[in-house]
Design an enzyme around this catalytic site. Structure first.
Site, PDB file in Angstrom:
ATOM      1  N   HIS A 282       1.864   6.979  -0.908  1.00 29.17           N
ATOM      2  CA  HIS A 282       0.923   6.159  -0.139  1.00 29.17           C
ATOM      3  C   HIS A 282      -0.281   5.902  -1.026  1.00 29.17           C
ATOM      4  O   HIS A 282      -0.949   6.829  -1.460  1.00 29.17           O
ATOM      5  CB  HIS A 282       0.516   6.890   1.151  1.00 29.17           C
TER       6      HIS A 282
ATOM      7  N   HIS B 283       0.796  -1.229   0.000  1.00 31.96           N
ATOM      8  CA  HIS B 283       0.000   0.000   0.000  1.00 31.96           C
ATOM      9  C   HIS B 283       0.834   1.286   0.000  1.00 31.96           C
ATOM     10  O   HIS B 283       0.273   2.381  -0.036  1.00 31.96           O
ATOM     11  CB  HIS B 283      -0.932   0.013   1.218  1.00 31.96           C
TER      12      HIS B 283
END
Length: 151
Positions: free
Chosen positions: A73, A58
């Site tokens: 992110h 992620h």
């Protein structure tokens, strides 16, 4: 150092990111991209050339030759997906060039989980005045100059 857009999307000011850690610049400053709503899948590319300092499904950090780390992110709270919806193509320590494919992100999986797909692009530990936007465009393409960083 110029930081390039790691994916196509709408430019979002950091203060508008739905996470206080990013919105308040606690880890550094930069910008964010909201992937195009009609897209189901996106390939995320390296925003700078350098070495992969951290790689998670992620999120990742690329360390530029200057020593600065650029965090991307992939969505907000997407750690909760435990890797579901992400295919990683690199490993910690790999050398990459700006524009190299790093992670495939299944936006359908992220959105179906009720999570934001907004992707902050942050220069770690940077001050707000060290970041200079390089585009006023709202729609950004992958690889487009996003912002410059001055030490």
């Amino acid at each position: 150092m110029t930081v390039h857009a790691p994916l196509p999307g709408k430019l979002v000011q950091l203060a508008e990111v739905p996470d206080p850690v990013f919105a308040q610049g606690m880890v550094g400053h930069g910008a964010a991209l909201e992937p195009v709503a009609s897209e189901d899948f996106v390939t995320v590319v390296a925003p700078v050339s350098g070495r992969m300092l951290k790689v998670m499904p992620h999120a990742f950090v690329v360390q530029a030759p200057s020593g600065q780390g650029v965090l991307v992110h992939l969505g907000i709270d997407t750690v909760k997906l435990e890797g579901d919806g992400f295919t990683v193509h690199v490993a910690k320590g790999d050398q990459v060039s700006a524009g190299d494919p790093l992670v495939d992100m299944d936006l359908t999986t992220v959105r179906a989980a009720g999570l934001s797909a907004c992707c902050p692009v942050i220069v770690l530990d940077s001050a707000a005045d060290a970041i200079t936007p390089l585009t006023a465009a709202e729609d950004i393409t992958a690889g487009q100059d996003l912002f410059a960083v001055f030490q």
